[in-house]
Write a protein that holds these residues in place. Structure first.
Motif, PDB file in Angstrom:
ATOM      1  N   PRO A  19       0.802  -1.173  -0.024  1.00 29.88           N
ATOM      2  CA  PRO A  19      -0.004   0.022   0.011  1.00 29.88           C
ATOM      3  C   PRO A  19       0.932   1.195   0.023  1.00 29.88           C
ATOM      4  CG  PRO A  19      -0.841  -1.509   1.937  1.00 29.88           C
ATOM      5  CD  PRO A  19       0.649  -2.225   1.030  1.00 29.88           C
ATOM      6  N   SER A  20       0.497   2.461  -0.758  1.00 28.30           N
ATOM      7  CA  SER A  20       1.203   3.690  -0.564  1.00 28.30           C
ATOM      8  C   SER A  20       0.601   4.230   0.684  1.00 28.30           C
ATOM      9  CB  SER A  20       0.683   4.452  -2.102  1.00 28.30           C
ATOM     10  OG  SER A  20       1.423   3.738  -3.184  1.00 28.30           O
ATOM     11  N   ILE A  21       1.189   5.514   0.810  1.00 32.67           N
ATOM     12  CA  ILE A  21       0.673   6.196   1.658  1.00 32.67           C
ATOM     13  C   ILE A  21      -0.593   7.182   1.556  1.00 32.67           C
ATOM     14  CG2 ILE A  21       3.046   6.352   3.003  1.00 32.67           C
ATOM     15  CD1 ILE A  21       3.157   9.262   1.894  1.00 32.67           C
ATOM     16  N   ALA A  40       1.076  12.281   2.085  1.00 36.64           N
ATOM     17  CA  ALA A  40       1.887  12.607   1.143  1.00 36.64           C
ATOM     18  C   ALA A  40       2.152  14.044   0.829  1.00 36.64           C
ATOM     19  CB  ALA A  40       1.529  11.613  -0.464  1.00 36.64           C
ATOM     20  N   PHE A  94       0.444  18.726  -5.744  1.00 39.73           N
ATOM     21  CA  PHE A  94       1.475  19.573  -5.046  1.00 39.73           C
ATOM     22  C   PHE A  94       1.436  20.871  -5.987  1.00 39.73           C
ATOM     23  CE2 PHE A  94       3.030  15.273  -4.167  1.00 39.73           C
ATOM     24  CZ  PHE A  94       3.535  15.635  -2.680  1.00 39.73           C
ATOM     25  N   CYS A 118       5.009   7.018  -1.923  1.00 38.77           N
ATOM     26  CA  CYS A 118       5.554   6.773  -0.482  1.00 38.77           C
ATOM     27  C   CYS A 118       6.919   7.530  -0.289  1.00 38.77           C
ATOM     28  CB  CYS A 118       5.872   5.268  -0.384  1.00 38.77           C
ATOM     29  SG  CYS A 118       7.437   4.792  -1.452  1.00 38.77           S
ATOM     30  N   PRO A 119       7.564   7.521   0.978  1.00 37.34           N
ATOM     31  CA  PRO A 119       8.580   8.196   1.166  1.00 37.34           C
ATOM     32  C   PRO A 119       9.717   8.087   0.129  1.00 37.34           C
ATOM     33  CG  PRO A 119       7.553   7.399   3.223  1.00 37.34           C
ATOM     34  CD  PRO A 119       7.000   6.803   2.210  1.00 37.34           C
ATOM     35  N   LEU A 177       8.648   9.896  -3.160  1.00 38.87           N
ATOM     36  CA  LEU A 177       8.559  11.448  -2.762  1.00 38.87           C
ATOM     37  C   LEU A 177       9.795  12.213  -2.666  1.00 38.87           C
ATOM     38  CD1 LEU A 177       5.559  11.093  -0.462  1.00 38.87           C
ATOM     39  CD2 LEU A 177       5.484  12.227  -2.635  1.00 38.87           C
ATOM     40  N   HIS A 215      11.805  11.716  -0.009  1.00 37.70           N
ATOM     41  CA  HIS A 215      12.019  12.071   1.366  1.00 37.70           C
ATOM     42  C   HIS A 215      13.510  11.479   1.799  1.00 37.70           C
ATOM     43  CE1 HIS A 215       7.768  12.479   2.637  1.00 37.70           C
ATOM     44  NE2 HIS A 215       7.932  13.314   1.689  1.00 37.70           N
TER      45      HIS A 215
END
Lengths: 99, 490
Positions: A70-72, A77, A89, B40-41, B44, B46
């Protein structure tokens, strides 16, 4: 190897950094020191950078199975971004090139 | 373009891979999800996260390498390529620079009447960036990072291409290979197959390269063709005037058919490549290569050779059927329908297939080139063509009549059935008409029918004659035989 002020500014622009005149002078010296050290390293006879993996050195890169996790959540995000708009964004306008 | 210049083109293709997850994290690799739902990080960008390489992406790279005859390097290295853009949250793209996964190989393209070999320079793995959106937004741009980290293979050709036609053929064949091998869906609309071109001119016969210009934003085969023609003409005019070509990146504008310079960058771009410290070298397990070899399907060039043999057609004709997907699908559907007609008519389908293929390559291909894919649907859908071909096989229409009918259908948007009925083309008397004549004959000759049913089989010939008479000699005797037998056994 002494870096010129122009070379320091070039690197700063590539890295999107703005420097004060004091910082320019400071980094000219510091970067020159780093380059001198790399010069020293260059005199060593080493295998090509990156390619070398032998039994007694490091492991090759580990691999992951192609199984989704699963993604966040979208809100999470976006939560670290300075700005967002709906689920996007939001960033300063990028001029459409060529128009 | 003046004839004294030779065009030199190299193509770079970015192709998204058909993996389930991204290249360095396990977020889904999927088009069309809501914005920023697949992040996810890691993707992204991070701080403090580590990339973990997707094994399937490496395997798909190996598979493409096998299909294109590349050298597959047992060791390859990921590098960081640095630039600043909002769709690249890390500030660098993980790519391969000095030691790519694949080098060499090539593919064969049509060139005029012959063929030419276009060599592949290199193919490497890298991650895709996110997507920026500008339209309809005031004073800002929007960024969707679902695409950030999606696996790509960048396929770089040698500057071996000499004409826009060769460029388009190269792209079509490359896309065909990617799709056939299951490496990519090659969908240009969704951006899973994107192409940039490096274009230069040089005096004919010269072996040095001229200054090259990079062209971006050509998102269809037609646009590639247009952009290359335009750029070639533009450079030729510069050279003719004694001016020099500036090395720059230009965008193709499909609304005008021109290429326009991108805003000139204040500084030459310096990507500051260095080996990605978070990823040790990729070392291939030799058994993967054998496993991927066993997964290779029939490759497009093999299929071309097979079709050419099977149908007795020229390789370049077979190639059209393999490369043009709508024609290929049309042929398959028509073949299926032809099976039905063959079953009904009582003839082996092999008798009709070559006729079908030839009809497609002559009549249909000509109209397709003229009018586009619309002629493959509606009143001329695949089974209508099979119907027409079946009439020819059953000798109810001559080939020339069938061609005439097809031409009328194209102009009038009617089905072959309608046109044939309207023109009352002699041998075309469908089963309905035949059925009516047979019913009439049976009704009008009760004595003969009775005797035949009691065993006087020679009366069959008489009854056939009666039906032929009713049709005015237009009915197909074989068909009359069969349908009459059916009617008499009821």
């Amino acid at each position: 190897m002494k870096l010129t002020k122009e070379q320091v500014l070039h690197v700063a622009r590539l890295a999107s950094l703005s420097l004060t005149p004091e910082e320019e002078a400071h980094f000219a010296g510091e970067l020159s020191g780093i380059l001198d050290y790399v010069e020293t390293l260059n005199r060593l006879e080493l295998p090509p950078p990156g390619l070398h993996v032998s039994e007694d050195m490091s492991e090759p890169t580990p691999l992951a199975a192609d199984m989704p996790r699963p993604s966040i959540p979208t809100e999470e995000a976006l939560s670290n971004a300075p700005d967002h708009s709906g689920s996007f964004f939001r960033v300063p306008r990028i001029l459409e090139e060529g128009r | 373009m003046s004839a004294e210049y030779e065009m030199v083109v190299g193509l770079e293709v970015h192709s998204q891979l058909l993996t389930r997850t991204k290249l360095f994290c396990r977020c889904e690799n999927r088009f069309g999800a809501p914005p920023n739902a697949l992040t996810c990080p890691v993707c992204l960008g991070h701080p403090g996260v580590l990339p973990l390489l997707n094994e399937e992406a490496v395997r798909l790279g190996i598979r493409l390498g096998l299909a294109m005859g590349c050298s597959i390097h047992q060791r390859s290295v990921f590098d960081r390529k640095h630039y600043f853009y909002p769709d690249l949250p890390k500030g660098y793209q993980i790519s391969q620079f000095t030691y790519p996964l694949l080098t060499g190989g090539g593919l064969t393209v049509r060139s005029g009447e012959g063929t030419r070999e276009i060599r592949i320079h290199r193919i490497h793995l890298e991650e895709d960036a996110g997507k920026n959106m500008h339209a309809g937004i005031r004073d800002a741009s929007h960024v969707d990072l679902n695409r950030s980290g999606v696996p790509l293979l960048e396929i770089v050709s040698e500057p071996d291409i000499r004409t826009p036609e060769e460029a388009v053929d190269y792209l079509k064949k490359l896309r065909q290979i990617l799709r056939a091998t299951g490496v990519s869906d090659g969908n240009m609309e969704e951006g899973s197959f994107r192409c940039d071109a490096n274009v230069s001119l040089r005096p004919g016969g010269s072996s040095v390269f001229g200054t090259k210009v990079e062209i971006k934003n050509m998102n269809s085969f037609r646009f590639v063709h247009k952009a290359l023609l335009f750029e070639c003409e533009r450079q030729a005019q510069l050279l003719d005037r004694g001016e020099r070509v500036v090395s720059e990146t230009r965008l193709f504008d499909s609304s005008t058919g021109r290429t326009l310079p991108m805003r000139s960058k204040e500084e030459a771009l310096d990507y500051r490549y260095f080996p990605e410290p978070d990823l040790p070298p990729v070392v291939l397990d030799p058994k993967w290569i054998e496993e991927e070899r066993s997964r290779l399907p029939e490759l497009p060039h093999e299929r071309v050779a097979r079709l050419s043999g099977e149908f007795g057609i020229r390789e370049e004709d077979a190639e059209v059927l393999v490369l043009e997907e709508d024609l290929s699908r049309y042929l398959e559907e028509a073949r299926e329908a032809l099976h039905e007609y063959a079953g009904k008519g009582g003839w082996p389908v092999e008798q009709g297939t070559p006729r079908l293929v030839n009809f497609l390559l002559s009549e249909v291909l000509r109209e397709w080139n003229r009018k586009g894919p619309a002629i493959l649907t509606g009143s001329l859908a695949a089974r209508e063509i099979s119907y027409l071909v079946a009439l020819v096989v059953e000798e109810r229409l001559s080939l020339n009549q069938a061609k005439d009918v097809y031409a009328v259908c194209i102009e009038s948007l009617r089905t072959p059935r309608e046109v044939v009925a309207e023109k009352n083309l002699s041998q075309e008397s469908g089963e309905d008409a035949l059925g009516r004549w047979i019913d009439d004959v049976v009704r009008e000759n009760p004595g003969e029918v009775q005797s035949y049913r009691e065993g006087k089989e020679r009366l069959f010939g008489f009854l056939v004659g009666q039906v032929m008479k009713k049709s005015g000699g237009k009915a197909n005797p074989q068909k009359v035989n069969r349908l009459l037998k059916e009617a008499l056994s009821r």
